[in-house]
Design an enzyme around this catalytic site. Structure first.
Site, PDB file in Angstrom:
ATOM      1  N   GLU A   1     -81.373   0.529   4.397  1.00  0.00           N
ATOM      2  CA  GLU A   1     -80.634   1.071   5.540  1.00  0.00           C
ATOM      3  C   GLU A   1     -80.037   2.453   5.276  1.00  0.00           C
ATOM      4  O   GLU A   1     -78.822   2.628   5.191  1.00  0.00           O
ATOM      5  CB  GLU A   1     -79.532   0.098   5.998  1.00  0.00           C
ATOM      6  CG  GLU A   1     -80.089  -1.211   6.500  1.00  0.00           C
ATOM      7  CD  GLU A   1     -79.143  -1.963   7.429  1.00  0.00           C
ATOM      8  OE1 GLU A   1     -78.001  -1.507   7.652  1.00  0.00           O
ATOM      9  OE2 GLU A   1     -79.554  -3.018   7.944  1.00  0.00           O
TER      10      GLU A   1
ATOM     11  N   GLU B   1     -84.435  -7.970   6.910  1.00  0.00           N
ATOM     12  CA  GLU B   1     -83.148  -8.602   7.230  1.00  0.00           C
ATOM     13  C   GLU B   1     -83.129  -8.961   8.705  1.00  0.00           C
ATOM     14  O   GLU B   1     -83.585  -8.175   9.548  1.00  0.00           O
ATOM     15  CB  GLU B   1     -81.950  -7.649   6.996  1.00  0.00           C
ATOM     16  CG  GLU B   1     -81.548  -7.495   5.560  1.00  0.00           C
ATOM     17  CD  GLU B   1     -80.285  -6.640   5.391  1.00  0.00           C
ATOM     18  OE1 GLU B   1     -79.405  -6.652   6.286  1.00  0.00           O
ATOM     19  OE2 GLU B   1     -80.194  -5.966   4.353  1.00  0.00           O
TER      20      GLU B   1
HETATM   21  C1  NOJ Z   1     -77.212  -4.712   6.895  1.00  0.00           C
HETATM   22  C2  NOJ Z   1     -76.933  -4.519   5.453  1.00  0.00           C
HETATM   23  O1  NOJ Z   1     -78.091  -4.201   4.755  1.00  0.00           O
HETATM   24  C3  NOJ Z   1     -76.216  -5.686   4.810  1.00  0.00           C
HETATM   25  O2  NOJ Z   1     -75.713  -5.241   3.606  1.00  0.00           O
HETATM   26  C4  NOJ Z   1     -75.150  -6.206   5.753  1.00  0.00           C
HETATM   27  O3  NOJ Z   1     -74.371  -7.199   5.162  1.00  0.00           O
HETATM   28  C5  NOJ Z   1     -75.826  -6.755   6.989  1.00  0.00           C
HETATM   29  N1  NOJ Z   1     -76.546  -5.685   7.644  1.00  0.00           N
HETATM   30  C6  NOJ Z   1     -74.864  -7.353   8.015  1.00  0.00           C
HETATM   31  O4  NOJ Z   1     -73.990  -6.386   8.469  1.00  0.00           O
END
Ligand code: NOJ
Length: 483
Positions: free
Chosen positions: A201, A389
């Site tokens: 991200e 994710e």
């Molecule tokens: C994206 C992130 O990569 C992760 O670290 C985070 O906990 C989740 N989204 C939820 O916000």
């Protein structure tokens, strides 16, 4: 823990003959023999879950680990909910053997973890720390022994503090240090780990960390410096892809985990679908688009004007280094509609009443899990995708009977997976799905209040309790089908 014991943890055994009494007998009947084949995922679909080093490991002062920007930030008064830090988190550093056993019982086929850069290079660069290398080798070996395929992210936001002190992601030297770290780490793990993601991200750690300052390192550097920082980050990504290929064993696959802005047609008509196609390129101009195309869109550069980044053709070539796969982190939809303007779309903002999960930003838009991989594969001819994710926060509580009935998370996952299935059955080349997250964990500035796990963690005792969603997911994996 054997399978029976795991299922007894909640009593929600899933075999047809042993459903608990809270399920009415009429629902306990065997499913009809003719379950529609359409609900099935392709054989070999890789079901997994994901975590990240600072969010789960704890043990921040052990094993020769250096200080990261998240140690500094979380220990700064007023920066995180309740002053929460990742000092202990899920204590995964010590408890990974039991957690892997739990993953095995759930039937997970793959697990995405991240390496903490300051465990490998406590000073960001220089002499590697053998204890850090050994920890990740042991972790990967334990996963392999459990029949779980490791997927490794090299940067999930825990930048060594010493490198932030030298300018962080604004610095060219840090971009080069990242490539050295990524090449070295992939090199030493690649005899056992075959999939690496450079960064997690980019948009989040750049924009939340350096533009609005709600995440480490907590800066607000302004538009011009941000544009240059973004360029530096994609350049660091490109350099690291090359470094990984130079150091890792042949056959290793390299990609990234990108929270692609999920342009989604507000209504599925040809003109709005076309608008989403345009929006996908423009909204991701400084990340996925430049990585795939090796150029910034004219609209992006024009909008920035004098604040546009400086770059050379050589840098663009590095940024465009081909990838073996693209990982997409996806939580929400960004709705767009057709418009007769220069870019061919406008965003449709969510009204105040729009439903969201426990985190206010996490609006519900399941069809984004159909459109985003579809558009990414079509626009850039990407042949291998993973959903690296997807998941949600809930206000989970242990009920009096000891169970965690996260029916809202089951609703969320069922709806998103149904849309993923829609795409996969049409031939969108998504090869696997990583649920975020295995465990409740340290949700950055939101601390421990926002739980994203399918396994509940009592942070006082470190007891793990699989939630209803873990049983839902276990059944999805076992049957390779959304239930
Ligand atoms: C994206 C992130 O990569 C992760 O670290 C985070 O906990 C989740 N989204 C939820 O916000």
């Amino acid at each position: 823990m054997d399978r029976r014991k795991f299922l007894q943890t909640t009593g929600l055994t899933l075999g047809a003959g042993s459903l608990p009494s809270l399920v009415p007998s009429v629902l306990r009947a065997e499913p009809p023999a003719s379950t529609p084949a359409a609900a099935k995922f392709p054989a070999g679909f890789l079901w997994g879950s994901a975590t990240a080093s600072y969010q789960v490991e704890g043990a921040v002062k052990e094993g020769g680990r250096g200080v990261s920007i998240w140690d500094t930030f979380s220990h700064t008064a007023g920066k995180t909910a309740n002053g929460d830090t990742g000092d202990v988190a899920d204590d995964f550093y010590h408890r990974y053997p039991q957690d892997i056993e739990m993953m095995k019982q759930m039937g997970l086929k793959t697990f995405r973890f991240s390496v903490a850069w300051p465990r490998i290079f406590p000073n960001g660069t220089g002499q590697p720390n053998q204890q850090g290398v050994d920890f990740y080798k042991k972790l990967v070996d334990a996963l392999l022994a459990a029949g779980i395929e490791p997927y490794c992210t090299l940067f999930h936001w825990d930048l060594p503090q010493v490198l932030q002190d030298q300018g962080g992601w604004e610095s060219r030297d840090v971009a080069k240090a990242f490539a050295d770290y990524a090449g070295y780490t992939a090199g030493v793990l690649s005899d056992r780990c075959k999939h690496f993601m450079t960064m997690n991200e980019m948009r989040s750690f750049c924009e939340i960390g350096y533009a609005d300052g709600r995440h480490a390192p907590g800066l607000q550097i302004g538009r011009k410096r941000m544009a240059q920082l973004n360029h530096n980050v994609v350049y660091a990504h490109g350099l690291s892809v090359r470094a990984i290929r130079a150091h890792a064993k042949p056959g290793v696959k390299v990609g990234l985990a990108d929270n692609v802005e999920a342009a989604t047609p507000v209504i599925e008509t040809p003109e709005h679908i076309e608008a989403a196609r345009h929006a996908m390129r423009e909204l991701n101009a400084m990340y996925q688009t430049v990585i795939q195309e090796g150029r910034y869109t004219p609209h992006y550069l024009k909008t920035l004007g004098d604040d546009a980044p400086h770059f050379t053709q050589e840098e663009l070539d590095v940024i465009k280094t081909p990838l073996d796969f693209v990982g997409i982190n996806l939580y929400t939809a960004h709705y767009v509609r057709a418009a007769d303007n220069e870019v061919g779309y406008v965003s449709v903002p969510a009204p105040e009443s729009y439903p969201h999960m426990y985190s206010p930003w996490l609006t519900i838009g399941p069809e984004a899990l159909y459109w985003t991989p579809k558009l990414v594969s079509e626009i850039w001819n990407v042949k291998t995708l993973y959903i690296t994710e997807n998941g949600c926060s809930s206000a989970d509580k242990i009920a009096e009977d000891g169970h965690v009935y996260d029916t809202d998370r089951v609703m969320y996952l069922r709806n998103y997976l149904t849309q993923l299935h829609r795409g996969v059955s049409e031939g969108v080349p998504v090869k696997g799905y990583f649920c975020w997250s295995l465990l409740d964990n340290y949700e950055w500035a939101d601390g421990y209040d926002k739980r994203f796990g399918i396994v509940y963690v009592d942070f006082a005792t470190q007891k793990r309790t699989p939630k209803l969603s873990a049983h839902f997911y276990e059944k999805v994996i076992a049957d390779n089908e959304v239930k």
